[in-house]
Design a protein around this motif. Structure first.
Motif, PDB file in Angstrom:
ATOM      1  N   TYR A  11       0.787  -1.265   0.049  1.00  0.00           N
ATOM      2  CA  TYR A  11       0.021  -0.142   0.059  1.00  0.00           C
ATOM      3  C   TYR A  11       0.674   1.352   0.021  1.00  0.00           C
ATOM      4  O   TYR A  11       0.403   2.061   0.561  1.00  0.00           O
ATOM      5  CB  TYR A  11      -0.954   0.050   1.289  1.00  0.00           C
ATOM      6  N   PHE A  55      -9.767   6.943  -3.031  1.00  0.00           N
ATOM      7  CA  PHE A  55      -9.065   7.740  -2.052  1.00  0.00           C
ATOM      8  C   PHE A  55      -9.296   6.995  -0.586  1.00  0.00           C
ATOM      9  O   PHE A  55      -8.512   6.510   0.035  1.00  0.00           O
ATOM     10  CB  PHE A  55      -9.096   9.320  -1.956  1.00  0.00           C
ATOM     11  N   PHE A  56     -10.519   6.759  -0.340  1.00  0.00           N
ATOM     12  CA  PHE A  56     -11.115   6.280   0.839  1.00  0.00           C
ATOM     13  C   PHE A  56     -11.674   4.946   0.827  1.00  0.00           C
ATOM     14  O   PHE A  56     -12.038   4.464   2.179  1.00  0.00           O
ATOM     15  CB  PHE A  56     -11.968   7.427   1.427  1.00  0.00           C
ATOM     16  N   THR A  92     -10.866   2.282  -1.655  1.00  0.00           N
ATOM     17  CA  THR A  92      -9.603   1.193  -2.329  1.00  0.00           C
ATOM     18  C   THR A  92      -8.402   1.494  -1.848  1.00  0.00           C
ATOM     19  O   THR A  92      -7.304   0.953  -2.223  1.00  0.00           O
ATOM     20  CB  THR A  92      -9.802   1.207  -3.841  1.00  0.00           C
ATOM     21  N   SER A  93      -8.317   3.028  -1.329  1.00  0.00           N
ATOM     22  CA  SER A  93      -6.997   3.605  -0.958  1.00  0.00           C
ATOM     23  C   SER A  93      -5.964   3.541  -1.968  1.00  0.00           C
ATOM     24  O   SER A  93      -4.782   3.312  -1.772  1.00  0.00           O
ATOM     25  CB  SER A  93      -6.377   2.760   0.204  1.00  0.00           C
ATOM     26  N   ASP A  94      -6.297   3.560  -3.210  1.00  0.00           N
ATOM     27  CA  ASP A  94      -5.641   3.900  -4.440  1.00  0.00           C
ATOM     28  C   ASP A  94      -5.232   5.338  -4.734  1.00  0.00           C
ATOM     29  O   ASP A  94      -5.908   5.898  -5.607  1.00  0.00           O
ATOM     30  CB  ASP A  94      -6.100   3.061  -5.543  1.00  0.00           C
ATOM     31  N   ALA A  95      -4.253   5.763  -3.988  1.00  0.00           N
ATOM     32  CA  ALA A  95      -4.100   7.431  -4.062  1.00  0.00           C
ATOM     33  C   ALA A  95      -3.718   7.796  -5.551  1.00  0.00           C
ATOM     34  O   ALA A  95      -3.792   8.661  -6.236  1.00  0.00           O
ATOM     35  CB  ALA A  95      -3.134   7.922  -2.961  1.00  0.00           C
TER      36      ALA A  95
END
Length: 340
Positions: A96, A298-299, A301-304
């Motif tokens: 991550y 962003f919130f 899948t946390s794929d920035a």
């Protein structure tokens, strides 16, 4: 002979002579004239201090006034730079963390996704529909507010315009959940007429309805100054030349109000395109816009990296919409001095 008990009279002969007129608020009068207000004396003192400002530094005043705006622009550019850097780094879901190497993988994933294109079409269509409806409703409202001779009606229209700004967008959206629910006020009224119940929530038209209700005051605020700047004598002159009121409105007032129309279209279109709360609440997760897609990346899948790429694509879409509107009407229509 003179009367020894006579008192000296003032120059006007209307009362006893006194010294210079004084007042605790205004101070003594100058030259026997009317009292000179103390606030004016303070302004004179401030103006005298301004004379001490170095002539060489006079050019720095405009930059000092522009400093807050320039700081905001710099902050925006810095944020976009951070987003651009993150968009070029692919997410490693084992750790991550964003990769150290740059690539266009995030843009390829976004542009190759059917969900992205469906969301983009939904957002662009909403921006176009909401803008057209808001302009059609805002123009008569702003025209009535600036042309009415009734002070009571003008105050009523102003209150109706500014009252929605005291209620947050999220609160208004949740209010529509109560009104448009399966057992809400709207379905109760339809049921009394034998027409219900209807499923109104979590539909695309409901999202558009909520956006129109939210964006309409912004359109009126942009249109009202443009219409107020048009003298009523212009309409009367057109009517005296034989034009009916609708023709004068169509061929005289609307062209002169074009800067306000373009400004209102720009504000409504860009705000609608980037809106998050109304599609999320009234859409129920089935009618998301691009801003909701950015939030999910962003919130959820946390794929920035992918979220940053979609953010920049959304920024590009908003800039393109603004550019198309300006190209269609011309920059000179905004009243920009020196534009062609």
């Amino acid at each position: 002979m003179t009367d020894p008990d006579a008192r000296p009279q003032s120059g006007s002969g209307l009362g006893p002579a006194t010294g210079p007129e004084t007042s605790p608020e205004t101070g003594p009068a100058r030259g026997g004239g009317p009292a000179y207000p103390l606030s004016w004396r303070l302004l004179d003192a401030i103006e005298g201090l301004a004379a001490l400002w170095p002539a060489r530094a006079s050019g720095a005043v405009k930059w000092a006034l522009l400093a807050p705006a320039l700081a905001l622009v710099a902050l925006l550019l810095w944020g976009l730079g951070v987003m651009a850097d993150a968009s070029l780094r692919e997410m490693d879901f084992r750790t991550y963390r964003l990769s150290e190497d740059w690539s266009l993988a995030n843009y390829a994933r976004a542009l190759g996704s059917g969900a992205f294109w469906a969301t983009a079409r939904r957002s662009l269509l909403a921006a176009a529909v909401v803008t057209i409806i808001c302009l059609a409703l805002a123009f008569p409202y702003a025209y009535a507010m600036t042309r009415t001779r009734s002070a009571r009606l003008r105050k009523l229209l102003l209150v109706g315009l500014f009252l929605p700004f005291f209620i947050g967008q999220v609160v208004r959206a949740y209010g529509w959940l109560i009104v448009l629910g399966q057992e809400g006020l709207a379905n109760e009224a339809l049921g009394a007429l034998g027409l219900g119940p209807w499923r109104m929530l979590f539909q695309y038209p409901t999202v558009l309805f909520g956006l129109v209700q939210y964006m309409l005051p912004f359109a009126v605020l942009m249109l009202a100054p443009a219409l107020a700047a048009i003298p009523e004598e212009v309409e009367r002159a057109a009517e005296s030349c034989g034009a009916s009121w609708p023709r004068a409105l169509l061929h005289v007032v609307i062209p002169m109000a074009l800067p306000g129309l373009i400004a209102a279209a720009l504000v409504v279109a860009t705000l609608t395109l980037t809106d998050f709360a109304t599609p999320a609440i009234l859409g129920g997760g089935t009618n998301d816009f691009l801003a909701n897609l950015v939030y999910d990346q962003f919130f959820r899948t946390s794929d920035a990296g992918l979220g940053s790429a979609i953010t920049l694509l959304l920024t590009l879409a908003g800039t393109t919409v603004a550019g198309v509107l300006l190209a269609a009407a011309g920059v000179a229509a905004l009243g920009v001095r020196g534009a062609r």
